[in-house]
Write a protein that holds these residues in place. Structure first.
Motif, mmCIF file in Angstrom:
data_model
loop_
_atom_site.group_PDB
_atom_site.id
_atom_site.type_symbol
_atom_site.label_atom_id
_atom_site.label_comp_id
_atom_site.label_asym_id
_atom_site.label_seq_id
_atom_site.Cartn_x
_atom_site.Cartn_y
_atom_site.Cartn_z
ATOM 1 N N UNK A 159 1.133 -1.112 0.092
ATOM 2 C CA UNK A 159 -0.062 -0.042 0.046
ATOM 3 C C UNK A 159 0.931 1.139 0.147
ATOM 4 N N UNK A 160 1.740 1.365 0.748
ATOM 5 C CA UNK A 160 2.809 2.477 0.771
ATOM 6 C C UNK A 160 3.356 2.628 -0.363
ATOM 7 N N UNK A 161 3.936 1.556 -0.971
ATOM 8 C CA UNK A 161 4.681 1.537 -2.469
ATOM 9 C C UNK A 161 3.526 1.989 -3.472
ATOM 10 N N UNK A 162 2.380 1.666 -3.285
ATOM 11 C CA UNK A 162 1.423 1.957 -4.497
ATOM 12 C C UNK A 162 0.985 3.547 -4.524
ATOM 13 N N UNK A 163 1.102 4.072 -3.016
ATOM 14 C CA UNK A 163 0.667 5.446 -2.993
ATOM 15 C C UNK A 163 2.229 6.375 -3.353
ATOM 16 N N UNK A 164 3.220 5.803 -3.700
ATOM 17 C CA UNK A 164 4.442 6.372 -4.059
ATOM 18 C C UNK A 164 4.944 7.053 -2.729
ATOM 19 N N UNK A 165 5.050 6.586 -1.589
ATOM 20 C CA UNK A 165 5.501 7.108 -0.318
ATOM 21 C C UNK A 165 6.863 6.632 -0.091
ATOM 22 N N UNK A 166 7.289 5.387 -0.717
ATOM 23 C CA UNK A 166 8.683 5.052 -0.689
ATOM 24 C C UNK A 166 9.888 6.184 -0.840
ATOM 25 N N UNK A 167 10.768 6.295 -0.076
ATOM 26 C CA UNK A 167 11.747 7.184 -0.033
ATOM 27 C C UNK A 167 11.445 8.624 0.340
#
Length: 319
Positions: A159-167
């Motif tokens: 979910x965090x990756x799909x929202x573009x919140x990584x890094x």
């Protein structure tokens, strides 16, 4: 004529048969009895040992961080007795580099994360404390369900990756922004505020936001201080989200840098040259980073300690 002399009435005649003359007070529980002198001495000794068990490791950490390389080498590691106090480790850490940047990252995440979490928690708790709000029972049941059931680590990461919140620093705030337990404590405290006070404010024309800001929150300073400390300590001590969602070393908070120092025995960027030349001890650097990580919590906790009993017990009992 014989005079009839009235005898004084027997005071015991009105008492039921078998009733004792003196009513004995019910015995008090053991924990309500006044302690004896031996008990006081034993408690003092036990508390003294407990304080020593907590303060002794902290003393070693602080003294070692303030010791020179020669003192650490002579002690063979951790230093117990201070000799040749020096602040070179703290000067090097705060002069710039990875540790300074990590400390700034931790301060930024703690401040903004705590502000965001408290805002959402207070608004949610106030809405759930008003029984007439739309769907408040279903929302409350949904929040309670999340305390017992969780999607797991992999769905959360996807979910965090799909929202573009990584890094991104938002990855350190949003996944753990809300604590249902804290919301329930706030809700219980808000429900204990007099309904007549709120109704009188509504009669005067105040809306929900004004009632929350002018009446509810000033009366709830104790529980707000406690919950704020909980959120702040949680953000300051968090390291798992950073290790999971961040790949850039420059974005790591202070806790992750401390883990690298303690577990991997890696010197921070900019300090390895000073360690190789003998100006610094790697152990002193590790202890200094630990002190920097513990210092904010140790400074803020005494100021909020007086609110713990009122804030936590009242909110928990009345919920």
């Amino acid at each position: 004529m014989t005079a009839v002399i009235d005898k004084p009435a027997d005071k015991r005649a009105d008492k039921p048969v078998g009733t004792p003359r003196r009513w004995a007070a019910p015995p008090r529980p053991v924990w309500e009895e006044e302690p004896s002198k031996a008990g006081l001495v034993a408690k003092g000794i036990a508390l003294s040992f407990a304080c020593l068990a907590v303060l002794f490791p902290l003393w070693i950490v602080v003294v070692t961080s303030l010791s020179s390389r020669k003192t650490i080498d002579e002690a063979g590691g951790l230093v117990l007795v201070p000799k040749g106090i020096t602040f070179i480790a703290y000067q090097e850490l705060l002069s710039g580099g990875q540790v300074t940047r990590a400390a700034l990252v931790s301060i930024f995440v703690t401040l903004f994360g705590t502000l965001f979490s408290m805002t959402v928690s207070v608004l949610c708790a106030y809405g759930l404390s008003r029984s007439g709000t739309l769907g408040h029972r279903w929302i409350l049941m949904t929040l309670l369900a999340t305390m017992f059931f969780s999607a797991g680590l992999i769905p959360t990461y996807l979910l965090v990756q799909s929202l573009g919140l990584t890094d991104s620093y938002l990855a350190l705030i949003l996944p753990s922004a809300i604590s249902v337990f804290n919301i329930l404590v706030l809700r219980g405290f808000f429900m204990g505020i007099s309904q007549e006070l709120i109704d009188s404010a509504r009669i005067d024309g105040a809306g929900d936001l004004r009632i929350l800001l002018r009446i509810v929150m000033p009366l709830s300073r104790a529980v707000l201080a406690v919950i704020t400390l909980f959120y702040a300590v949680g953000y300051w001590s968090a390291w798992f989200n950073a290790s999971l969602y961040l790949n850039q070393q420059d974005m790591m908070p202070l806790q992750n840098v401390m883990i690298q120092l303690v577990q991997r025995q890696e010197a921070p960027v900019g300090l390895s040259q000073a360690i190789r030349t003998g100006q610094l001890s790697g152990l002193a650097i590790q202890m200094a980073v630990m002190v920097m990580a513990l210092l904010p919590v140790a400074v803020l906790s005494p100021f909020v300690q007086r609110h713990f009993k009122k804030g936590m017990l009242t909110g928990a009992v009345k919920g």
